[in-house]
Write an enzyme that holds these catalytic residues in place. Structure first.
Site, short mmCIF file in Angstrom:
data_model
loop_
_atom_site.label_atom_id
_atom_site.label_comp_id
_atom_site.label_asym_id
_atom_site.label_seq_id
_atom_site.Cartn_x
_atom_site.Cartn_y
_atom_site.Cartn_z
N TYR A 183 -18.88 3.12 -1.36
CA TYR A 183 -18.38 3.05 -2.74
C TYR A 183 -19.40 2.42 -3.69
O TYR A 183 -19.29 2.56 -4.90
CB TYR A 183 -17.09 2.22 -2.84
N LEU B 173 -1.14 8.28 -3.67
CA LEU B 173 -0.69 8.93 -4.91
C LEU B 173 -1.35 10.30 -5.07
O LEU B 173 -1.23 10.93 -6.13
CB LEU B 173 -1.03 8.04 -6.12
N SER C 86 -6.19 1.67 -9.05
CA SER C 86 -6.05 1.81 -10.49
C SER C 86 -7.01 0.85 -11.17
O SER C 86 -7.32 -0.21 -10.63
CB SER C 86 -4.62 1.53 -10.97
N ARG D 279 -0.69 -0.76 -14.58
CA ARG D 279 -0.43 0.05 -13.38
C ARG D 279 -0.68 -0.76 -12.11
O ARG D 279 0.07 -0.64 -11.13
CB ARG D 279 -1.33 1.28 -13.37
N ASN E 160 2.27 -1.21 -9.50
CA ASN E 160 2.13 -0.69 -8.13
C ASN E 160 2.43 -1.76 -7.08
O ASN E 160 2.61 -1.44 -5.90
CB ASN E 160 0.72 -0.13 -7.91
P1 A2P Z 1 -6.20 4.91 -13.09
O1 A2P Z 1 -7.23 4.26 -12.22
O2 A2P Z 1 -6.78 5.50 -14.35
O3 A2P Z 1 -4.99 4.04 -13.33
P2 A2P Z 1 -4.80 7.09 -5.25
O4 A2P Z 1 -4.44 5.67 -5.03
O5 A2P Z 1 -3.95 8.07 -4.52
O6 A2P Z 1 -6.27 7.35 -5.01
O7 A2P Z 1 -4.55 7.43 -6.80
C1 A2P Z 1 -5.34 6.86 -7.80
C2 A2P Z 1 -5.16 7.63 -9.08
O8 A2P Z 1 -3.83 7.47 -9.58
C3 A2P Z 1 -6.08 7.14 -10.15
O9 A2P Z 1 -6.50 8.28 -10.91
C4 A2P Z 1 -5.22 6.20 -10.98
O10 A2P Z 1 -5.65 6.23 -12.32
C5 A2P Z 1 -3.85 6.83 -10.86
N1 A2P Z 1 -2.78 5.83 -10.84
C6 A2P Z 1 -2.71 4.71 -10.08
N2 A2P Z 1 -1.55 4.06 -10.29
C7 A2P Z 1 -0.89 4.77 -11.23
C8 A2P Z 1 0.37 4.59 -11.86
N3 A2P Z 1 1.15 3.55 -11.59
N4 A2P Z 1 0.75 5.52 -12.78
C9 A2P Z 1 -0.05 6.58 -13.08
N5 A2P Z 1 -1.24 6.80 -12.50
C10 A2P Z 1 -1.66 5.90 -11.59
#
Ligand code: A2P
Length: 273
Positions: A54, A188, A229, A234, A238
């Protein structure tokens, strides 16, 4: 601090892992990553999941040291980048970037070059005290079996893409039989699963957000989640996944979203050569 955000699961080696962690895949090194980790720690997260690949371990380390939170309250994961040769040499570099003396979990990021070649040096990293627990990521059942057959200290975690849409029941059951905790990444769907009509309907029924429902579906089974996120609200939302539950019927409704046919595979293809 809320004890709920630090609810833990026991690992086979006697250590334990918080069910909620912040994932920082695709968060650029620098202020955005430092802020995300800071906000997560403020919201009660005590588990951060990073990786050599990363490129943001230094920002994670910076945020941890700014926080002043005692080391023994934190659970930090990093991952061996298997394009490199030696897990021991690489974790020494990771620890310098993270400003830590050990990580809590060190995992092989994917089985590039085969599943077993790096394992004895992962064990060496553990023996040297650089990692409390060791494991793997993106490993199929047969790859887990090959490692288990040659290991002195077997992997205790397999981190894979896992959600109602990728409900790898065969892999989950095999991990449980082998004493390996399956961890979910991309719970997500990197955001794709949040608009699904079934997820949204369950979210409305329980008066929660779609993200909380997807995360709850995992933690209710004892599966650690690592939502990513970079938005403060968020990140906080979460974490609010331990003060409600999904009914058996809601869990089953979500189970039926699986598009993998209950696969025992860890991934749909190889992304390395
Ligand atoms: P962002 O970083 O702009 O908040 P995963 O954990 O499956 O990889 O998903 C991550 C993605 O989901 C990121 O694009 C993040 O965007 C978005 N995301 C994370 N939490 C939320 C939330 N509570 N509502 C909407 N989008 C979210």
């Amino acid at each position: 601090m809320s004890s709920e955000t630090t609810t833990r699961r026991q690992l086979a080696d006697g250590n334990s892992i918080p069910l909620l962690g912040l994932g920082v895949w695709q968060v650029p090194d620098g202020p955005e990553c430092v802020e995300a980790v800071r906000w997560a720690l403020e919201a009660g997260y005590r588990h951060i999941d990073t990786a050599q690949a990363y490129g943001n371990e230094a920002s994670v380390g910076h945020a941890l040291s700014l926080s002043g939170i005692p080391r023994d309250e934190l659970f930090i994961t990093t991952k061996f980048y298997p394009g490199h040769k030696d897990p021991v040499a690489e974790i020494e570099r990771s620890l310098r970037r993270l400003e830590l003396e050990h990580v809590d979990l060190y995992i092989i990021h994917w089985p590039q070059g085969g599943p077993t070649w790096a394992w004895h040096q992962m064990e060496k990293a553990q023996e040297l005290g650089y990692a409390r627990s060791i494991g793997v990521s993106n490993f199929d059942v047969s790859e887990l079996q090959q490692v288990a057959a040659m290991a002195n200290s077997a992997p205790v975690v397999n981190q894979v893409q896992f959600s109602p849409f990728e409900f790898r029941r065969g892999l989950l059951e095999a991990c449980e039989r082998m004493g390996i905790a399956l961890e979910s990444y991309s719970t997500l769907g990197t955001g794709r699963h949040l608009d699904d009509a079934t997820v949204t309907a369950v979210a409305q029924a329980v008066e929660r957000t779609p993200a909380q429902v997807l995360l709850r579906w995992c933690v209710q089974r004892g599966i650690p989640v690592l939502p990513k996120s970079t938005h403060r609200e968020r990140i906080a939302a979460n974490a609010a996944i331990f003060d409600f539950s999904l009914s058996d019927e809601q869990m089953q409704t979500l189970d039926q979203l699986d598009a993998t046919g209950g696969t025992s595979a860890a991934r749909e293809g190889k992304w390395w050569s």
